[in-house]
Scaffold this active site. Structure first.
Site, mmCIF file in Angstrom:
data_model
loop_
_atom_site.group_PDB
_atom_site.id
_atom_site.type_symbol
_atom_site.label_atom_id
_atom_site.label_comp_id
_atom_site.label_asym_id
_atom_site.label_seq_id
_atom_site.Cartn_x
_atom_site.Cartn_y
_atom_site.Cartn_z
ATOM 1 N N GLU A 117 39.382 28.477 59.519
ATOM 2 C CA GLU A 117 38.039 28.090 59.035
ATOM 3 C C GLU A 117 38.047 28.017 57.521
ATOM 4 O O GLU A 117 38.772 28.765 56.881
ATOM 5 C CB GLU A 117 37.013 29.171 59.436
ATOM 6 C CG GLU A 117 36.983 29.486 60.904
ATOM 7 C CD GLU A 117 36.123 30.726 61.221
ATOM 8 O OE1 GLU A 117 35.680 31.406 60.280
ATOM 9 O OE2 GLU A 117 35.907 30.979 62.407
ATOM 10 N N TYR A 149 29.930 32.483 61.238
ATOM 11 C CA TYR A 149 31.359 32.513 61.555
ATOM 12 C C TYR A 149 31.803 33.815 62.233
ATOM 13 O O TYR A 149 32.969 33.995 62.538
ATOM 14 C CB TYR A 149 32.221 32.245 60.327
ATOM 15 C CG TYR A 149 31.888 33.119 59.126
ATOM 16 C CD1 TYR A 149 32.097 34.480 59.155
ATOM 17 C CD2 TYR A 149 31.388 32.554 57.958
ATOM 18 C CE1 TYR A 149 31.799 35.283 58.073
ATOM 19 C CE2 TYR A 149 31.080 33.344 56.861
ATOM 20 C CZ TYR A 149 31.290 34.712 56.924
ATOM 21 O OH TYR A 149 30.988 35.502 55.852
ATOM 22 N N LYS A 183 43.922 32.412 50.137
ATOM 23 C CA LYS A 183 43.136 32.003 48.980
ATOM 24 C C LYS A 183 43.760 30.819 48.248
ATOM 25 O O LYS A 183 44.986 30.697 48.188
ATOM 26 C CB LYS A 183 43.007 33.175 47.982
ATOM 27 C CG LYS A 183 42.424 34.446 48.566
ATOM 28 C CD LYS A 183 40.951 34.322 48.888
ATOM 29 C CE LYS A 183 40.077 34.655 47.714
ATOM 30 N NZ LYS A 183 39.950 36.049 47.415
ATOM 31 N N ASP A 220 32.372 30.204 49.781
ATOM 32 C CA ASP A 220 32.182 31.083 48.625
ATOM 33 C C ASP A 220 30.687 31.308 48.411
ATOM 34 O O ASP A 220 30.047 30.633 47.609
ATOM 35 C CB ASP A 220 32.824 30.444 47.388
ATOM 36 C CG ASP A 220 32.990 31.454 46.275
ATOM 37 O OD1 ASP A 220 32.733 32.649 46.505
ATOM 38 O OD2 ASP A 220 33.379 31.037 45.168
ATOM 39 N N CYS A 252 36.329 59.138 20.136
ATOM 40 C CA CYS A 252 36.154 60.530 19.687
ATOM 41 C C CYS A 252 37.210 60.966 18.681
ATOM 42 O O CYS A 252 37.142 62.069 18.146
ATOM 43 C CB CYS A 252 36.120 61.484 20.881
ATOM 44 S SG CYS A 252 37.726 61.718 21.656
ATOM 45 N N CYS A 264 41.937 58.133 19.949
ATOM 46 C CA CYS A 264 40.855 57.543 20.737
ATOM 47 C C CYS A 264 39.850 56.894 19.787
ATOM 48 O O CYS A 264 39.386 57.551 18.849
ATOM 49 C CB CYS A 264 40.192 58.635 21.564
ATOM 50 S SG CYS A 264 38.661 58.083 22.356
ATOM 51 N N CYS A 308 43.240 59.319 26.105
ATOM 52 C CA CYS A 308 42.556 60.161 25.122
ATOM 53 C C CYS A 308 42.639 61.605 25.599
ATOM 54 O O CYS A 308 42.378 61.895 26.762
ATOM 55 C CB CYS A 308 41.099 59.712 25.018
ATOM 56 S SG CYS A 308 40.006 60.945 24.324
ATOM 57 N N LYS A 316 36.894 29.101 53.949
ATOM 58 C CA LYS A 316 36.310 30.356 53.452
ATOM 59 C C LYS A 316 35.203 29.993 52.464
ATOM 60 O O LYS A 316 35.464 29.536 51.360
ATOM 61 C CB LYS A 316 37.387 31.213 52.784
ATOM 62 C CG LYS A 316 36.863 32.570 52.362
ATOM 63 C CD LYS A 316 38.001 33.466 51.906
ATOM 64 C CE LYS A 316 37.529 34.863 51.579
ATOM 65 N NZ LYS A 316 36.511 34.943 50.549
ATOM 66 N N CYS A 324 34.920 64.006 24.718
ATOM 67 C CA CYS A 324 34.910 62.566 24.436
ATOM 68 C C CYS A 324 33.686 61.912 25.098
ATOM 69 O O CYS A 324 33.589 61.860 26.324
ATOM 70 C CB CYS A 324 36.193 61.910 24.950
ATOM 71 S SG CYS A 324 36.185 60.133 24.684
HETATM 72 S S1 IVH Z 1 35.266 36.569 58.599
HETATM 73 C C1 IVH Z 1 35.837 41.006 59.636
HETATM 74 N N1 IVH Z 1 35.086 34.018 58.009
HETATM 75 O O1 IVH Z 1 34.868 36.308 52.948
HETATM 76 C C2 IVH Z 1 35.909 39.730 58.914
HETATM 77 N N2 IVH Z 1 34.568 35.593 56.292
HETATM 78 O O2 IVH Z 1 36.862 38.221 51.944
HETATM 79 C C3 IVH Z 1 34.597 39.118 58.674
HETATM 80 N N3 IVH Z 1 33.848 34.565 54.192
HETATM 81 O O3 IVH Z 1 32.979 39.214 53.438
HETATM 82 C C4 IVH Z 1 34.641 37.970 57.769
HETATM 83 N N4 IVH Z 1 33.974 32.468 54.857
HETATM 84 O O4 IVH Z 1 31.733 37.002 52.949
HETATM 85 C C5 IVH Z 1 34.963 35.282 57.539
HETATM 86 N N5 IVH Z 1 34.921 31.734 57.673
HETATM 87 C C6 IVH Z 1 34.793 32.979 57.212
HETATM 88 C C7 IVH Z 1 34.363 33.256 55.889
HETATM 89 C C8 IVH Z 1 34.283 34.582 55.472
HETATM 90 C C9 IVH Z 1 33.663 33.284 53.851
HETATM 91 C C10 IVH Z 1 33.643 35.718 53.288
HETATM 92 C C11 IVH Z 1 32.797 36.835 53.840
HETATM 93 C C12 IVH Z 1 33.669 38.058 53.795
HETATM 94 C C13 IVH Z 1 34.685 37.679 52.777
HETATM 95 C C14 IVH Z 1 35.982 38.437 52.992
#
Ligand code: IVH
Length: 726
Positions: free
Chosen positions: A148, A260, A348, A152, A445, A442, A466, A150, A472
């Site tokens: 899937e 998801y 990533k 953001d 301090c 430091c 320090c 990911k 401090c």
């Molecule tokens: S699964 C137990 N699927 O990524 C696992 N997470 O780095 C549950 N995220 O906290 C997460 N797209 O906010 C999953 N297709 C996807 C995702 C996803 C974005 C985010 C989510 C999670 C974070 C983990």
């Protein structure tokens, strides 16, 4: 909201405000056209929202109560004349923004975990191999994955009962999030009622709230026009828009959602990830159309490359892809390591880089006295965020990369990670630069700063520290910041800036001072609400937030103390092992009393996950009378609650103590440990009379011998797996 609750403006604006026009200057309502009315209602909604924000959230009103009231009366008058034009975000519909002292907390019934990361293709190959190994499958046996994008954004858990949306919560620390139900109800893409016949009574949908590129751009343009906050990137805009105390503001922000995952479900409607997601789609929830099923690592990597190419054209931000084992029964067997599932990984996209000029190197002093060099940069945008600071790690790193003030440097930023200086563009080095030298004292301090020589960091540690300890101020401040941080006491409204302020004002020195602040404030001749930047409302809110933390879980408490080497996981391991603060203190006191080669010392050392460095740090901390006094003073103000053990699956090994030794073939040591704990067993480091099983892999040594001497049952790895029945 009525003006009766508002105080007169604290400050008078120095410049004329576009919003301050009184009703007279706006012309009579009676002669208005519908177009004029619509435009004016839009302006009034925006203006009043801005003043509410200034008043309630920033505590810095710009207009007087009378001026504010006249804006609201004007809005009421226009609405009365043109009822068809009443806006969804009308100020007249807004209730209770002033009553909400932040969001309520929600305990997640199923924790919201994070994902492990893969950066290189090899990490993905390792992930797939680990899954196979753990399941006892050969490389050639197929395991289906779902891949899937990911997204953001920010993760959210939305609970439906009998098909109706009843609660929504942010992730928070994974165990406890913020209740944002009203705001989530404002997101058009999220149904208030699930459709279809096969909806279980309880459905907790998890997914990501995000903002599209186009909506983000339009929002920032509108914010700029209205003099509002400009967001750095779509994720911040989504988070800022969701975390509005006033849901009508959220309603006006174009948020979107992809489902998801899931939390609590009264019934699983499928036995695979793709089946569950498909069911969610039928219930009316948005799911990502790019999701694919993959059978081999090559297919996973092809998906990743494909998403990398499509990324720029998607219209929303993704920061990688996620691979998940498709079959839910296999996931149950795979379980979790710490806070991440073993059945999924995030792959990533590479970190984004930029070049800029290093203006200066500043030294920050941490909680344990560590001196960290920080790069002060000519601000530059990297991956949608303006970066002006980056870490330089330590003096050896600076020397290795030969980083000098004045250099043009390459910096990189990946996700939430602190930006780093990667390298120097030597061709652009000015003539008169000098190599950098770490100060020997430091900067705060003036105490000597010396390089560590400790076991955990090798012979001569890279960190300069320090030696000022308790004298401090920088260390004291950092300890307090740690104490109130998210994974520790998590006191809302008491962030880093407030700690700096209270410390500098002499109001806070040690943690217990936080809990006596309100009493001292009541008799102070300079109470907080009379000071610049504070209002009665925000002071009340702060005291309420402090009071809300007078009860705290043992693991958070131990973490909050900021003892060296006692991070989140170690604090949890200790809490799990001792259950209560009294038992923990008893164990540490016994170790202090009887010394390093005692049984009491070995008992702590023997806890899985705890090594000598931790035991020594605990002994050091609790041997120091000043620390004991600080802890006792704190305990006079708060209650530490026993560790809440997650109910483990009842099994043949529940309550048994197990020691793993030698090299295991089917599982890694961590995997074996996690699996045993999930089944309710205790995992120990060393063998004693209390041990029930020793699982001995190849080349098991002294632990096996000891088990045989003591007559403890010894199992092979296969016998162990048969015993636990996976
Ligand atoms: S699964 C137990 N699927 O990524 C696992 N997470 O780095 C549950 N995220 O906290 C997460 N797209 O906010 C999953 N297709 C996807 C995702 C996803 C974005 C985010 C989510 C999670 C974070 C983990």
């Amino acid at each position: 909201m009525t003006s009766k609750t508002r105080r007169p403006a604290k400050t008078k604006p120095a410049i004329a405000l576009t919003v301050a026009a009184g009703p007279a200057e706006r012309g009579p309502v009676a002669g208005m056209s519908a177009d004029e009315a619509a435009t004016e209602l839009e302006c009034l909604a925006r203006e009043i929202a801005r003043h509410d924000q200034l008043y309630y959230q920033s505590d810095a009103p710009e207009i007087s109560d009378a001026e504010y009231d006249s804006l609201r009366r004007r809005n009421d008058a226009v609405e009365a004349q043109f009822p068809d034009l009443i806006r969804t975000d009308s100020p007249s519909k807004r209730v209770g923004a002033e009553a909400a002292a932040g969001f309520g907390k929600v305990r997640h019934r199923v924790p919201m975990l994070s994902l492990g990361n893969a950066f290189a293709d090899d990490d993905v190959v390792d992930f797939a191999a680990r899954v196979h190994r753990f399941l006892g499958l050969g490389e050639a046996d197929p395991v289906a994955f779902v891949a899937e994008p990911k997204i953001d954004g920010l993760s959210i858990s939305i609970r439906f009962e009998n098909g109706l949306l009843v609660e929504a919560a942010t992730r928070g620390d994974g165990s406890e999030g913020e209740r944002v139900t009203d705001n989530v109800r404002m997101i058009r893409e999220i149904p208030h009622k699930l459709s279809g016949k096969n909806v279980p009574n309880v459905v907790e949908v998890r997914g990501e709230i995000y903002m599209s590129h186009a909506d983000f751009k339009a929002l920032n343009e509108a914010q700029a026009a209205a003099g509002g906050k400009i967001f750095a990137n779509p994720r911040n805009a989504a988070a800022g828009s969701l975390r509005q105390l006033d849901p009508t503001i959220t309603a006006a922000r174009p948020l979107r959602f992809f489902a998801y995952a899931w939390g609590e479900m009264s019934e699983l409607v499928s036995d695979t990830q793709h089946g569950m997601i498909e069911a969610m789609r039928h219930w009316g929830l948005p799911v990502n159309p790019l999701t694919r099923r993959c059978r081999t690592t090559d297919e996973l990597l092809a998906f990743y490359n494909d998403m990398g190419e499509k990324r720029a054209k998607l219209g929303y931000d993704i920061d990688g892809v996620v691979y998940k084992v498709d079959r839910l029964d296999l996931r149950d067997r795979l379980g979790f390591v710490s806070r991440s599932p073993r059945w999924a990984i995030a792959h990533k996209f590479p970190a984004e880089q930029a070049t800029t000029v290093l203006r200066a190197i500043e030294i920050q002093v941490g909680r344990t006295g560590s001196l960290t060099p920080v790069a002060k940069l000519e601000p530059v945008t990297v991956g949608g965020v303006v970066v002006s600071n980056a870490t330089l790690h330590n003096e050896d790193e600076i020397a290795r990369k030969d980083i000098r003030v004045g250099d043009t440097v390459v910096i990189q930023r990946a996700g939430d990670v602190i930006p780093q200086v990667v390298s120097v563009v030597l061709g652009k080095r000015p003539q008169d630069t000098q190599p950098f030298h770490m100060p020997a004292v430091c900067p705060v301090c003036g105490s000597h700063a010396v390089r560590d020589a400790d076991a955990a960091e090798g012979e001569r540690g890279v960190v300069r520290r320090c030696t000022g300890g308790l004298i401090c101020p920088a260390q004291a401040k950092e300890r307090l910041k740690h104490f109130v941080s998210r994974l520790a006491f998590d006191i809302e409204g008491l962030g880093e800036e407030k700690i700096e302020f209270f410390f500098d004002e002499g109001l806070l020195r040690t943690p217990s001072d936080i809990f006596t602040l309100q009493d001292r404030d009541a008799t102070s001749n300079a109470p907080l609400n009379s000071r610049k930047g504070f209002g009665a409302k925000s002071v009340d809110k702060l005291f309420a937030a402090i009071d809300a933390r007078r009860k705290i879980g043992l693991e958070r408490f131990l973490y909050a103390l900021g003892i060296r080497y006692v991070g989140e996981q170690t604090a949890k391991d200790l809490a799990k092992a001792y259950g209560s603060l009294a038992e923990f203190r008893k164990a540490v006191d016994a170790a202090i009393e009887s010394g390093k080669s005692s049984e009491a010392y070995a008992d702590i050392d023997n806890i899985e996950g705890i090594g000598e460095a931790v035991v020594d740090a605990l002994i050091d901390f609790f041997s120091e009378p000043h620390n004991v006094a600080a802890v006792d003073a704190l305990l006079a103000e708060i209650t530490v609650e026993p560790y809440e053990r997650l109910t483990a699956v009842a099994s043949s090994v529940t309550g048994k103590t197990v020691v793993f030794t030698g090299s295991l073939v089917r599982l890694s040591r961590n995997e074996a440990k996690a699996q045993a704990e999930r089944l309710g067993a205790k995992v120990a480091n060393s063998v004693s009379k209390k041990t029930d099983y020793v699982v001995a892999g190849a080349e098991a040594g002294s632990k096996l011998v000891k088990a045989q001497e003591l007559g403890v049952t010894v199992l092979t790895e296969d016998e162990w797996i048969t015993l636990i029945g996976t």
